[in-house]
Scaffold this motif. Sequence first.
Motif: not given
Length: 143
Positions: A17, A65, A72-74, A76-77, A118, A121-122, A126
């Motif tokens: 990421y 990240i 932060s993964t949400l 990122a998505a 992304v 894997t988000a 997470r």
Amino acid sequence: MRWGDRPVWVRCVAGAYVIGFLEGMGAHAYFLATGGLHAYSYAPMPIQLIFHALLLLDPLVALLIIRARPDSTLLAAAVMLTDLAANWDVTWNAVLAHPMAYLRPVGLLPITVFAIFVMLTALPLRRGLRPARPLNLLAAGDV
């Protein structure tokens, strides 16, 4: 929880990421440096604004990240979904006219592959970034 205490897959995915979002920031910085504010003049104004906003959003995602923020993964998505939709919107007619021209390792293909990565894997990342909860050895009524 420190990074060294996290599973290897979490560290690898988080590293991918960070590399991907920093590369995106670099690309947008390059376009801004070489084309100025009109670097994306071929695109409609809302898409131009999205592409310029990515210059700030990409490093923000990478920083969050690195700081192991689970949400932060949400972000990122959402950023990748927006970036992907904008890129496909701008290039759709050209892809229809010459589809094989877009099967190269720069441009639309790597953006699409990274966005799919992304998206897939988000949610697992997470969960992997959430801090471990201490075990409660005493039940509520055992005091």
